[in-house]
Design an enzyme around this catalytic site. Structure first.
Site, PDB file in Angstrom:
ATOM      1  N   ASP A 267       0.930  -1.213  -0.086  1.00 52.38           N
ATOM      2  CA  ASP A 267      -0.049  -0.044   0.037  1.00 52.38           C
ATOM      3  C   ASP A 267       1.016   1.166  -0.036  1.00 52.38           C
ATOM      4  O   ASP A 267       1.774   1.404   0.799  1.00 52.38           O
ATOM      5  CB  ASP A 267      -0.992   0.002   1.150  1.00 52.38           C
ATOM      6  CG  ASP A 267      -1.717   1.092   1.397  1.00 52.38           C
ATOM      7  OD1 ASP A 267      -1.734   1.959   0.477  1.00 52.38           O
ATOM      8  OD2 ASP A 267      -2.662   1.332   2.201  1.00 52.38           O
TER       9      ASP A 267
ATOM     10  N   ASP B  62      -3.782   2.338  -5.491  1.00 47.42           N
ATOM     11  CA  ASP B  62      -2.218   2.280  -4.578  1.00 47.42           C
ATOM     12  C   ASP B  62      -1.877   1.109  -3.852  1.00 47.42           C
ATOM     13  O   ASP B  62      -1.044   1.234  -2.952  1.00 47.42           O
ATOM     14  CB  ASP B  62      -2.184   3.585  -4.113  1.00 47.42           C
ATOM     15  CG  ASP B  62      -2.658   3.332  -2.672  1.00 47.42           C
ATOM     16  OD1 ASP B  62      -3.731   3.022  -2.565  1.00 47.42           O
ATOM     17  OD2 ASP B  62      -2.087   4.094  -1.521  1.00 47.42           O
ATOM     18  N   GLU B  63      -2.971   0.100  -4.108  1.00 42.82           N
ATOM     19  CA  GLU B  63      -2.838  -1.103  -3.215  1.00 42.82           C
ATOM     20  C   GLU B  63      -3.006  -2.538  -3.943  1.00 42.82           C
ATOM     21  O   GLU B  63      -3.893  -2.296  -4.871  1.00 42.82           O
ATOM     22  CB  GLU B  63      -4.187  -0.803  -2.162  1.00 42.82           C
ATOM     23  CG  GLU B  63      -4.105  -1.396  -1.044  1.00 42.82           C
ATOM     24  CD  GLU B  63      -5.397  -1.392  -0.373  1.00 42.82           C
ATOM     25  OE1 GLU B  63      -5.696  -1.978   0.590  1.00 42.82           O
ATOM     26  OE2 GLU B  63      -5.992  -0.170  -0.678  1.00 42.82           O
TER      27      GLU B  63
END
Ligand code: TTP
Ligand code: MG
Length: 388
Positions: free
Chosen positions: A9, A103-104
Site C-alpha cells: 500500500d 495504490d494497493e
C-alpha cells in the site's frame, strides 16, 4: 505455512506523487482534495496528518486545522499513470497481482523464490524499486494469507515492512480493534461493541455457533479471521470495473441548462477515458447529491456497450428525468459507465448514426490531444465553462 502473501500500500499516495513531481513540496503538509472549499480531502501527506487532517474530512475543516497547508485540487490522470508504473514493478516479480485500488495490491509470491529470492528479499527489492524509480515509499505486509498481510501492512506505516510470523499472530491480533477485521462494517462493529466485543481477542471468546447466531455467514467468517485463518486466493483482476467522474459544484445548481452542461462535460470526460483505455460499457450510472446531502444513484442497462459521448450523455439525461431528479438544488453530480468490455466486443448495432458519432468523438479526441482540453467545446459546454 509459508509467508507468501504480500500486501503493498503506497504511503499518502496522491500527496506523495505531488511532492515527487514538485520537490518544493517535500516535507510540507500537502492536502489533496476537492476543487473548492466544499469538497473533501482525498488524502494528506504525513506532515499534514500531524495536524489531524485525514481522508474524507471536509476541506474547510482541514483548512482550519492546518491553515499553512498546501491545498491542491488533485490530478487524477497523473495518479493513474504513476499507478500503472507501480503495478509494472509488481508484475516484474509475479503475475499473481490482485489490484485492490489505485495504490494497493496483493501479490502471491508462491514459487517466485528461485528467480528473485525469498519473499522478504522480494519485498525489499520492491520497496527499493518503488523508491529508486518513482521516488515513492510503500508499506508492505507479508504473511501467510490476505487478511493477515493487509493487517500487517497497516501496522508499520509509512515506509514500513511488517513480517507477520506464525508465532506472533495471536499476540499481534488480539489487542486490535474489531474494525480491523475484514468484513466488519459500521453495523457489525456497532452490534459487537454494544455487547462489549471491541477487540479481536474478545471476538475470539465467542464460539462459532454464537457468532453464526449473531451474524449469520459473516459471523462464521469472523470466527476464522479472528484466528488468522483466511482461505481467499489472490485473484488476478487487473481489469477496471467502472469509469466515472463526479464533481461537487462551487455553488449548488438548480438551473437545468447549467446542470446539463456539466453533465455533458462529465460525459465527455468519461467517454474519453473509456476510448483511451479501449473499453466500452453497458451500464450508465448517475449520482446526484442534493444540498441536504441526500444522495441518489440510478442506472440503466444498454443492450450493447458504448463509449460514445452522446449515448452516455443522453442516457444520463434520461436517468435524471425519468427519476425526477431535477428541480432541487444539486450539490454533486456524477456520471459513470460500468459492465465494461473491450471496445468493439459486440458490434451488433453499427448503424450509420453510430459511425457518425464514432468519427465525431475520435476527431474531438484528436484535437484535444493536440491542442489541449479546451480547444474544442460543444455549444452547451460554453454556459458551464463561463459559470465556473
Ligand atoms: P489510501 O491508501 O487509503 O491512503 P493514502 O495512500 O493516501 O495514505 P496511506 O495509505 O499512507 O494511509 O488511499 C489511496 C489514495 O486514494 C489516496 O492517496 C487518495 C485516494 N483516496 C480518496 O480519494 N478518498 C479517500 O477517502 C481515500 C481513503 C483515499
Ligand atoms: Mg495508500
Amino acid at each position: 505455512m509459508a509467508l507468501n502473501i504480500m500486501h503493498v500500500d503506497m504511503d499518502a499516495f496522491y500527496a506523495a506523487v505531488e511532492q515527487q513531481d514538485n520537490p518544493a513540496l517535500k516535507g510540507k503538509p500537502v492536502i489533496v482534495g476537492g476543487l473548492s472549499n466544499r469538497g473533501v480531502v482525498s488524502t494528506a501527506s504525513y506532515e499534514a496528518r500531524k495536524y489531524g487532517v485525514h481522508s474524507a474530512m471536509p476541506i474547510v475543516e482541514a483548512k482550519r486545522l492546518c491553515p499553512e497547508g498546501v491545498f491542491l485540487p488533485g490530478r487524477h490522470d497523473r495518479y493513474a499513470e504513476v499507478s500503472r508504473q507501480i503495478f509494472e514493478i509488481f508484475y516484474h516479480y509475479t503475475p499473481l497481482v490482485e489490484k485492490l485500488s489505485i495504490d494497493e495490491a496483493f501479490l502471491d509470491l508462491t514459487g517466485c523464490s528461485r528467480l528473485f529470492g525469498d519473499p522478504i528479499q522480494i519485498g525489499k527489492k520492491i520497496k527499493e524499486e518503488l523508491y529508486n524509480k518513482l521516488g515513492l515509499t510503500a508499506s508492505i505486509g507479508l504473511a501467510r494469507n490476505k487478511f493477515l498481510a493487509k493487517l500487517a501492512s497497516d501496522l508499520d506505516k509509512p515506509d514500513g515492512f511488517f513480517i507477520l510470523e506464525e508465532k506472533d499472530i495471536d499476540r499481534i491480533l488480539e489487542p486490535l480493534d474489531i474494525s480491523k477485521v475484514w468484513g466488519v462494517g459500521k453495523k457489525t462493529e456497532e452490534l459487537l461493541k454494544s455487547k462489549g466485543i471491541d477487540t479481536i481477542g474478545r471476538l475470539k471468546s465467542l464460539s462459532l455457533d454464537e457468532l453464526e447466531m449473531l451474524l449469520g455467514k459473516n459471523g462464521i467468517q469472523l470466527y476464522y479471521l479472528s484466528r488468522g485463518i483466511d482461505n481467499r486466493k489472490v485473484e488476478v483482476n487487473n481489469q477496471v470495473k467502472s469509469i466515472s467522474h463526479e464533481e461537487t459544484f462551487a455553488e449548488n445548481r438548480v438551473d437545468k441548462n447549467l446542470i446539463l452542461a456539466s453533465l455533458l462535460r462529465m460525459s465527455i470526460k468519461v467517454s474519453r477515458r473509456l476510448r483511451k483505455a479501449g473499453l466500452q460499457g453497458s451500464t450508465i450510472e448517475i449520482k446526484v447529491r442534493y444540498g441536504d446531502f441526500t444522495t441518489y444513484n440510478r442506472s440503466v442497462s444498454l443492450a450493447v456497450g458504448t463509449n460514445k459521448t452522446d449515448i452516455i450523455y443522453e442516457k444520463a439525461i434520461y436517468l435524471l428525468e425519468k427519476n425526477r431528479l431535477l428541480g432541487k438544488p444539486i450539490r454533486l453530480l456524477g456520471v459513470g459507465v460500468s459492465n465494461l468490455s473491450p471496445e468493439g466486443a459486440q458490434q451488433l448495432s453499427l448503424f450509420e448514426n453510430n459511425i457518425k458519432m464514432d468519427k465525431l468523438d475520435k476527431t474531438i479526441d484528436l484535437l484535444r490531444d493536440r491542442f489541449g482540453e479546451s480547444s474544442v467545446m460543444r455549444a452547451r459546454n460554453l454556459d458551464d465553462f463561463k459559470s465556473r
